[in-house]
Design a protein around this motif. Structure first.
Motif, PDB file in Angstrom:
ATOM      1  N   ASP A 104       0.819  -1.212   0.000  1.00 53.60           N
ATOM      2  CA  ASP A 104       0.000   0.000   0.000  1.00 53.60           C
ATOM      3  C   ASP A 104       0.855   1.266   0.000  1.00 53.60           C
ATOM      4  O   ASP A 104       0.535   2.240   0.679  1.00 53.60           O
ATOM      5  N   ARG A 319     -16.189  -9.853  -4.931  1.00 53.18           N
ATOM      6  CA  ARG A 319     -15.732  -8.494  -4.629  1.00 53.18           C
ATOM      7  C   ARG A 319     -14.470  -8.108  -5.395  1.00 53.18           C
ATOM      8  O   ARG A 319     -14.257  -6.936  -5.691  1.00 53.18           O
ATOM      9  N   TYR A 320     -13.624  -9.099  -5.714  1.00 48.75           N
ATOM     10  CA  TYR A 320     -12.338  -8.801  -6.363  1.00 48.75           C
ATOM     11  C   TYR A 320     -12.160  -9.711  -7.586  1.00 48.75           C
ATOM     12  O   TYR A 320     -11.299 -10.599  -7.589  1.00 48.75           O
ATOM     13  N   ILE A 331      -6.502  -7.951   2.509  1.00 51.61           N
ATOM     14  CA  ILE A 331      -7.854  -7.832   1.973  1.00 51.61           C
ATOM     15  C   ILE A 331      -8.630  -9.129   2.190  1.00 51.61           C
ATOM     16  O   ILE A 331      -9.795  -9.115   2.602  1.00 51.61           O
ATOM     17  N   GLN A 588     -12.676   4.452   5.702  1.00 55.17           N
ATOM     18  CA  GLN A 588     -13.032   3.420   4.740  1.00 55.17           C
ATOM     19  C   GLN A 588     -14.104   3.952   3.807  1.00 55.17           C
ATOM     20  O   GLN A 588     -14.822   4.899   4.109  1.00 55.17           O
ATOM     21  N   THR A 589     -14.192   3.324   2.639  1.00 58.86           N
ATOM     22  CA  THR A 589     -15.216   3.702   1.671  1.00 58.86           C
ATOM     23  C   THR A 589     -16.555   3.103   2.091  1.00 58.86           C
ATOM     24  O   THR A 589     -16.640   2.315   3.042  1.00 58.86           O
ATOM     25  N   ASP A 591     -18.163   0.864   0.663  1.00 63.44           N
ATOM     26  CA  ASP A 591     -18.185  -0.598   0.495  1.00 63.44           C
ATOM     27  C   ASP A 591     -17.062  -1.290   1.268  1.00 63.44           C
ATOM     28  O   ASP A 591     -16.681  -2.422   0.964  1.00 63.44           O
ATOM     29  N   GLU A 593     -13.706  -0.545   1.772  1.00 61.28           N
ATOM     30  CA  GLU A 593     -12.313  -0.573   1.336  1.00 61.28           C
ATOM     31  C   GLU A 593     -11.505   0.507   2.064  1.00 61.28           C
ATOM     32  O   GLU A 593     -12.045   1.521   2.501  1.00 61.28           O
ATOM     33  N   SER A 634      -6.168  -1.155  -5.837  1.00 63.11           N
ATOM     34  CA  SER A 634      -7.405  -1.845  -6.213  1.00 63.11           C
ATOM     35  C   SER A 634      -7.080  -3.220  -6.767  1.00 63.11           C
ATOM     36  O   SER A 634      -6.166  -3.370  -7.589  1.00 63.11           O
ATOM     37  N   LYS A 636      -9.834  -5.112  -7.831  1.00 60.75           N
ATOM     38  CA  LYS A 636     -11.148  -5.476  -8.371  1.00 60.75           C
ATOM     39  C   LYS A 636     -11.090  -5.759  -9.862  1.00 60.75           C
ATOM     40  O   LYS A 636     -11.960  -6.393 -10.402  1.00 60.75           O
TER      41      LYS A 636
END
Length: 636
Positions: A104, A319-320, A331, A588-589, A591, A593, A634, A636
């Motif tokens: 990250d 989700r991913y 994650i 966090q978002t 959803d 994240e 990301s 996803k």
């Protein structure tokens, strides 16, 4: 201002530039210099063997009865290298970018690129040692994929990669022992670092068989003592793993960095009872073929084989979709916890998820899956009684690896001159989350390819310095400090065991500084830890005397864990963002994240010990990104 000593030049040239300019020690002078190496895992054994091969005198320490029992032996899945044997687009830069992104964007570019650059050399070195990596039918080395990447760069020896790599390092170490260049001190535990004129010059070690305190002097000290994930009590680490070597160094002035960045492995066997003392790791390699799912219906107690496909939630694939079941560990673990907390957990304690191989067996055949994973399936059946060829495995996240550790510069030297930290004992390469199969890589690269250049660069300046001796007052003071603590433990008249306090601190951290954190929980945790520390001083009971006494050993380790836990919470509280394994619920978002804050927290947090009952002092090392752009991570 922290100086990370990153060399000049383009990213791809920095390591070669460093090696070209590093100071050397004449072969005839190397025998005049002594180095202490604490730890005999992959980082410690490889470093000790490599330096001894160059001609230095090495003293090697481990608390186990054999160097072979170091925890590196437990690593299963593999070791990464940018060899591109599969011709699937891998390269040194791609591996570098995957690792930076996987962490990250919270690690140094230069350190991470060097890790990727040296990875190819490691495979050649290990093969020359005789490490039996898996091979394809034609004889070529085989690869598989691990989480957070879209290439196959993981070399493996069935589910025993760590053991086989350690045997390679161990034979190199024992060769130097037989030549008289390495002196082994098994069943010895480092309890204090000795500093003379601002430089690391030795250690105080306790002989765990006799209880005797010993003084050992050297021109440099290397800590390769592993990580501190056992602070959570229930973890994938061995019972003896501890933080004492690096924590005692921290209290002598070595900074700790990224302390709260703790990785929870997504594929561990779940806890099955209140009296359990550790958890069992199941290799991440299983996620190549196993599909992770939970029942869509909460509290569904049906046999998994009877649950129809349309009633299963393959939540990682949902989700991913780009990475699916091979999403990064942080994650994947958080996603599992979210499903379990939402009532979709399975197993006797409703604390697990399914890892299902039925589709892979149908598509490839049982014999192919057996060839890949038979030892892991056998281990699973031996522990659980369940045949995973016929029924999905039960797995759950567990504390596993510490990205944080002693702060080190590009040379792997801590903030104390002459004190180096290698492998999991340092913070250097993984940022806020480690990619699978990079742990064995870092340990080997640090010991075989980096320390043999950087430590001599330091020792060249010590050749003509006055030689320290064990009669120096600093040794007397350090030994007295250790003796005082041991006597205090032995004279404590409480009623509670060391395990009582270990379980307490582990549960506290898991609930308030574990897979997710919040300002409120962290502030509570800091106060709870202070109260637990006071109770430990007052209520501890140690039976036996100061000779062979495992409870006395554990008392020192738990005392260090309690102080370390407080720093972990300070670190997590101060970093007001979510990044990698550090997930603050406030950031966090919608959803779920992570929301990183690059404007305010794009730096390494290096903490300095300021004394008992005093808050630590934060030093910031800014992270500069010249070769990659900061981006929202990301998968996803």
């Amino acid at each position: 201002m922290i100086d990370s000593k990153i060399p000049e030049g383009p990213l791809a040239d920095k390591w070669n530039n460093y090696k070209a300019k590093a100071k050397l020690v004449n072969p005839a002078n190397r025998k005049k210099l002594n180095v202490i190496v604490v730890g005999t895992g992959l980082a410690g054994a490889s470093c000790a063997a490599s330096l001894a091969e160059q001609g230095y005198n090495i003293q090697s320490f481990c608390f186990q009865d054999s160097a072979r029992r170091a925890h590196s032996v437990a690593a299963q899945g593999g070791v990464n290298a940018a060899k591109n044997y599969k011709n699937d687009g891998d390269s040194t830069f791609r591996m570098f970018y995957d690792t930076i992104k996987g962490g990250d964007f919270r690690s140094r570019e230069a350190n991470v690129y060097r890790l990727a650059e040296c990875s190819a050399h490691l495979i050649d070195h290990a093969v020359a040692q005789g490490v039996p990596f898996a091979r394809e039918y034609a004889g070529y080395l085989n690869n598989r994929s691990f989480g957070g990447v879209q290439v196959s760069r993981t070399f493996y020896a069935r589910g025993q990669t760590g053991q086989q790599l350690l045997l390679g390092a161990y034979q190199g170490l024992l060769r130097q022992v037989s030549l008289g260049k390495v002196t082994m001190h098994t069943r010895h535990e480092m309890l204090e670092l000795v500093i003379i004129d601002g430089k690391a010059k030795g250690i105080i070690a306790r002989n765990l068989e006799t209880g005797a305190l010993e003084r050992h002097v050297a021109d440099a000290v290397v800590l390769a003592s592993g990580g501190y994930g056992k602070v959570y009590y229930l973890s994938t680490l061995a019972m003896g793993c501890n933080s004492s070597a690096i924590w005692r160094a921290h209290k002598k002035g070595a900074y700790m960095a990224g302390v709260s960045w703790i990785q929870f492995h997504p594929t561990s066997l779940p806890q099955h009872g209140a009296n359990q003392s550790k958890l069992t790791l199941m290799s991440e390699s299983l996620r190549n073929d196993g599909r992770i799912w939970v029942p869509k219906k909460a509290e569904d107690a049906r046999n998994p084989n009877t649950i129809p496909e349309e009633e299963r939630d393959y939540y990682l694939e949902r989700r991913y979709p780009s990475f699916g079941n091979l999403a990064p560990r942080d994650i994947s673990s958080r996603a599992a916890k979210e499903r379990i907390d939402a009532g979709h957990g399975v197993g006797p304690m409703k604390n697990a998820i399914y890892l299902d191989f039925s589709d892979a067996i149908k598509a490839q055949g049982k014999n192919i899956i057996e060839a890949k994973y038979s030892n892991l399936f056998a281990m699973y059946e031996k522990i659980t009684g369940i045949n995973a060829y016929k029924e999905p495995m039960l797995i759950s996240p567990a504390a596993h690896f510490t990205m944080g550790g002693l702060w080190v510069d590009y040379e792997l030297m801590t903030s104390i001159p002459g004190l180096f930290a290698l492998g999991e004992a340092n913070f250097a390469d993984h940022g806020a989350n480690r990619l699978g199969a990079n742990s064995l890589l870092q340990a080997c690269v640090d010991g075989y390819f980096i320390a043999p250049y950087t430590i001599p660069n330091y020792l060249a300046g010590e050749l003509n310095a006055p030689k320290a001796t064990i009669d120096h007052p600093a040794f007397e003071e350090a030994e007295k400090s250790v003796r005082t603590q041991l006597d205090r433990f032995l004279n404590s008249k409480g009623t509670l065991s060391t395990d009582h306090f270990h379980k307490k601190i582990g549960r506290l951290l898991y609930e308030k500084c574990g897979l997710s954190r919040s300002k409120e929980k962290l502030e509570e945790a800091i106060e709870d830890i202070k109260a637990l520390k006071a109770s430990f001083e007052k209520d501890l009971l140690i039976t036996g005397d100061d000779t062979l006494n495992s409870e006395l050993e554990k008392a020192g380790r738990i005392a260090d864990y309690i102080e370390l836990a407080e720093l972990m919470c300070y670190d997590a509280l101060q970093r007001e963002e979510s990044c990698g394994a550090h997930f603050r619920e406030e950031y966090q978002t919608t959803d779920g994240e992570a929301v990183r804050n690059d404007n305010d927290f794009c730096y390494v947090s290096a903490w300095e010990w300021k004394g008992e009952a005093k808050p630590p002092e934060l030093h910031k090392e800014p992270l500069l990104f010249e070769s990659v752009e900061l981006a929202v991570r990301s998968y996803k």
